[in-house]
Structures are given as C-alpha cells and as structure tokens.
Scaffold this motif. Sequence first.
Motif, PDB file in Angstrom:
ATOM      1  N   TYR A 243       0.826  -1.211   0.000  1.00  0.00           N
ATOM      2  CA  TYR A 243       0.000   0.000   0.000  1.00  0.00           C
ATOM      3  C   TYR A 243       0.864   1.265   0.000  1.00  0.00           C
ATOM      4  O   TYR A 243       0.582   2.242   0.696  1.00  0.00           O
TER       5      TYR A 243
ATOM      6  N   GLU B 128      -7.990   0.418  -0.159  1.00  0.00           N
ATOM      7  CA  GLU B 128      -8.149   0.840   1.233  1.00  0.00           C
ATOM      8  C   GLU B 128      -9.373   1.739   1.317  1.00  0.00           C
ATOM      9  O   GLU B 128      -9.439   2.779   0.659  1.00  0.00           O
TER      10      GLU B 128
ATOM     11  N   SER C  70     -11.650   4.067   3.729  1.00  0.00           N
ATOM     12  CA  SER C  70     -11.505   4.803   4.980  1.00  0.00           C
ATOM     13  C   SER C  70     -12.625   5.821   5.108  1.00  0.00           C
ATOM     14  O   SER C  70     -13.300   6.173   4.138  1.00  0.00           O
TER      15      SER C  70
ATOM     16  N   CYS D 298      -4.239  -5.592   8.530  1.00  0.00           N
ATOM     17  CA  CYS D 298      -3.731  -4.257   8.823  1.00  0.00           C
ATOM     18  C   CYS D 298      -3.947  -3.967  10.299  1.00  0.00           C
ATOM     19  O   CYS D 298      -5.071  -4.132  10.812  1.00  0.00           O
TER      20      CYS D 298
ATOM     21  N   SER E 209      -4.622  -2.051  13.776  1.00  0.00           N
ATOM     22  CA  SER E 209      -5.543  -0.954  14.069  1.00  0.00           C
ATOM     23  C   SER E 209      -4.818   0.384  14.208  1.00  0.00           C
ATOM     24  O   SER E 209      -5.389   1.444  13.937  1.00  0.00           O
TER      25      SER E 209
ATOM     26  N   CYS F 274      -4.413   1.430  10.572  1.00  0.00           N
ATOM     27  CA  CYS F 274      -5.665   1.571   9.821  1.00  0.00           C
ATOM     28  C   CYS F 274      -6.803   2.024  10.729  1.00  0.00           C
ATOM     29  O   CYS F 274      -7.795   1.296  10.907  1.00  0.00           O
TER      30      CYS F 274
ATOM     31  N   SER G 292     -10.516   2.465   8.970  1.00  0.00           N
ATOM     32  CA  SER G 292     -10.301   2.043   7.586  1.00  0.00           C
ATOM     33  C   SER G 292     -10.162   0.526   7.549  1.00  0.00           C
ATOM     34  O   SER G 292      -9.982  -0.122   8.581  1.00  0.00           O
ATOM     35  N   THR G 293     -10.254  -0.027   6.345  1.00  0.00           N
ATOM     36  CA  THR G 293     -10.054  -1.452   6.123  1.00  0.00           C
ATOM     37  C   THR G 293      -9.407  -1.658   4.764  1.00  0.00           C
ATOM     38  O   THR G 293      -9.467  -0.766   3.896  1.00  0.00           O
ATOM     39  N   ARG G 294      -8.772  -2.816   4.573  1.00  0.00           N
ATOM     40  CA  ARG G 294      -8.056  -3.094   3.332  1.00  0.00           C
ATOM     41  C   ARG G 294      -8.523  -4.416   2.736  1.00  0.00           C
ATOM     42  O   ARG G 294      -8.688  -5.406   3.457  1.00  0.00           O
TER      43      ARG G 294
END
Length: 564
Positions: free
Chosen positions: A372, A391, A393, A430, A432, A435, A438-440
């Motif tokens: 990323y 990603e 967010s 990922c 915390s 991220c 957010s999440t990937r």
Amino acid sequence: MESSNMSLLPLLLLCLAIATSGLPLVSPPASQQTCEPVKVPDNQNAWIRVREMPIGCWTSYTTKDSKEVHILSLHFLPEASTMFELNMTTAKPMHLIITTDSEQAIHFLPNANVDVSLYVANNSNIMFYGSKGNVHRKALPTDNEDLVRWATEEFGGVTSFTTVQNPTSIASTGREGTRILPTGSNNCTLENEWHSLKHYLTFKSSIPSSIKSCSNQPLNSHTEKELYIVNIPEDVSIRYVSVHVISERQISLFLRGPQGTTWSIHDPQHTSFCSNNVIMLAATNMMHTIPPTVDIPTDSADAVQKKALDHFKASTITSYSEIRTEGTMVTLVLGNKDHTPVTETAPTETTPSPPSPPQMPLIMQLYTSPDYRSPLDLNAKVQSDKRIYAEISGRMLGEIVLTIKVINCSVRSKGSCPVVRDMPFRSEMCASTMCPNSTRVSFSLELLQDLASTSWDLECSVKLCFSEKCGDGGRVKRNLEVTQTYIPPPTVCIDFGLSAVLGIAFGGFLIGVLLIGALWFIKIRTGSRISHRTGCRVDCSKPLRMSLLSDQQTATRFYEPLPL
C-alpha cells in the motif's frame, strides 16, 4: 547589625514555612476552575434550551359529521395556580374531552362556540365559571390509554391527545385540528411529542425553571473548542434525553445521569462525547450504541465539572447545566451559531425531505502493491492479469473509532451496454494503529479478461461497527481502468424500435392465420375421401356382381388346361 539580622528572622522563618508547607503560592490551575449554577428563566439561555416531550398523539381523524375529537390532559404542579382560561370561539366543530390528574380543584372560564361540545368526568374536580355552554359529564376513565379507547368507542376515533403542564390559557387558532402530513394516521398511539407543532391550539403556561446553568467562558469568546456539561441529578425521573448540537465549532460533550439514562445524540459532526450512561449515536443513517466511557457516581456540580475538565483537558466551561423536570423524556438543544440570545422556535412540520447524505463520508483508494505504498491514479490503467489493492476509509465521529466491514463488491462497465459482475475480494491484514477507521481488501481482475469493456466502476457496500454492533455504512465507488491482452469482439446491442416490434407482432399474427388456414384445408380434403370410401350412398350391388363375374372369368382362364 545584630538588630538588623534579628528583624529579618521572622521574615525568613515565614518564607521557610511557606516553602516547606506544600501550599500553592499561585491560584489553582485553569483545569480546576469551576462555576456555580443558577436558575435559568424560561429554561433557555444563549447555550442551552430544554423542552419536555409529554405524552400525546395527533391523527387525521374526523367523525362522519366532520367533527374533530380532541383530548386535553391537564397537569398542575403542587405550587402552580389552578385557574386558566379556555377560548374556543374560533374552533372548528369538535368534541373536546378535558381531564386532569390533579387532586386540587381546577377553575377555568370556558368560552366556546355552539359547535364545540365539552366533556368532563362525573367526579372531576374541574369547576366551570361563567357560561357553561355545551358541557357533558361522563364516566371517563382516569388512565390515558383507557381514555383513548373510550373516546374511540364513543366517537369512532381520536384526532389528538395533548398533555399541558400548568396552563394559564388555552385558545383555538381557528385552523383545522387534523394532521396535515400525508403520513397522518387515524390511530391515536400515545408517545412522547412536541405539542408546539399542533397549529390549531396556542398554549400559555407558568412553567417553573427546570434547569440551572453557568459558564466561565465569555459570551463573545472566539475559542475554537467548546465544552458543554449536562448533569441530571440522581433524584430526577428523566431517563431519555435527545441532544441536538447546532454549533459549528468543535464541541466536547460531557453527559452525566442516573443509572439507566439513555442519551441520543443527533448529527454528531465536530462532536466529541463522554458519558457514564449509554449513548445512542444517530449518524450515517444508522443507530450505534456506545457503552459508558467514564465512571462518576456523584451528581455534585463541582465534582462533575472537574471530571469533565480533566477528561477533555479543557481550561474553561462553555456551559454547565443541571436539569430537573417532571417528565421522563426531554429534548436539549446545545450551542449557538452566532452566540447571541435565542428564542425558542419549535420545529415545523413539513413534507419529509429526501434523506441526507451519510455523515461519515467514505473514500476508496487503490494501490498496485500489497504494501500500500503505490497509490493508483484515477485514470491509470491496470492489466487484467494483475491484482489490485484497495483501502476504504472514513472520517471519525467524535472520539469514537468505528470499524469498517466490507460486505460485497461489484463492477459495472461504462457504455451503452452496461455489464455488472460481482467482484470477489480478499481481506488484507492491517493493524488498528495503521488503519484507524479504515479497512483493506484486494481484488483479482481475471474476471474482466473476457469482457470487452475497459472502463469500470468499482463499488463496495460496507457496514460500520462499534463494539461488535454494526449498522449500514452505505456504498463507496471508485473508477477503474483495465488494459486487456485479448479484446473480444464487441457485443452488438440490437435496438428494437416501436415499428420493429409492431412489424414482428403483425408478421407472427399473419403466419398464424396462414397455418390455421392450411390445416383447415387439409382437414376438409382428408375428411371428403374418407366419407366416399366408407359411405353407402350409391348402389353397391351392381359393382359387386361385376366384380364377381370378373373373378369367375379370371378363374376359368387360370384353370383352363394348356394345349398339348
């Protein structure tokens, strides 16, 4: 000299005592500066407005003879005056039921037109003065729900039920009392309401002050952050508080109440909050339940203020308020956009508008590698045999960290023949800390290799979660350009116009007629031959004799001896 030293000795001893005593030589730190709350007239000031939401209902019901049915439930506090005026001279035709839970004698002067029928209980302590007009005494139930059922059985329904506290005057405005919204119902369901919306009546009440408030921040302060503290004492019956924040600055809310209190915060933009109770967060078209985040059992004004100042690392208090009301549900409006004195305006009832956009905007950023570190431009193209990384967010709501969970994804081609395909995804790990909010995920583009389109919209549906409870988070979309090694022939879209459709229909009809005619012709011809072969309409004996003769001749020739 010795005399001089002796004169300085008391001063030196005093300084030594102060230095070793541990007492502060300066005023307390700013974080400990509190204020003393005082009563607020009319339950509102420049920082806070408090309004109770009593029980009531409002429907669009009228009787067969076009009369409305209204119920007034009067509630008087022990120290309040029990005399009021009722003016219904301009009211529409109605049945008006008046009830009270007060044990004191209620005195009022009725003034109504001939189309208004008044109903009170047989044993009611309501006393009429002056012209009684069209007054009926009935055996009325004392319970609100039972009273609504009685009125429904007596008149077929209820137009409205209104609870009024400490009234001094109730008057009709001359307008129709039915609900004006198309969502109006004919069923009276008692629930908490804001009776200021009811345009057909005006109320004047002597409501005692139910809040105490104070502030140590100047009214015209231009600080970027504001601290609001709301404290509900332990002996108050309030259990549900609806909070609306209208300030455009950064707001910190410290909400303290007895155990079992629920705070509902609406539109929490630019808001941080903390409470010893459960908070219902109304945002992003969902409702999140936030568990208590602080423990403060005492309702002492000084202790609550110090706890809030320490928690938010603040130096001043914009508003501290203590609320004491009779009802179990109240509405708070906190903040003031221009920081000027305000007057209450009840929310107007209008046709519902379309839902507002989500309060937590989502963004999808694409990358070309699993680390990323290489973001993909909007118009950059990716080969169809590659894998892309995304990603998703969103912006934080106050101090609450929400977890984003991807539910499903799909792609839709751009062009005259749009193609939609489900897009399988794989979650990427990922931490915390890396991220927050957010999440990937990642996608394989192999599904797009055999499709002609190279321009797609990648869209994902997500949920926002807090403490293992999730709500709908909406959808997030991103443009995706794909380069293919093999480009299949484009799919031709045949556009059938109206004339083509009519031609096809007429052709089908004509073919059907011809086929039916051919079958009918074949049936007629085939049926005629069968009838000729099997019928006995002609003389059958003569052909039979000829046939026999012919057979005899044939037999004679057959058995005739051959010449030697």
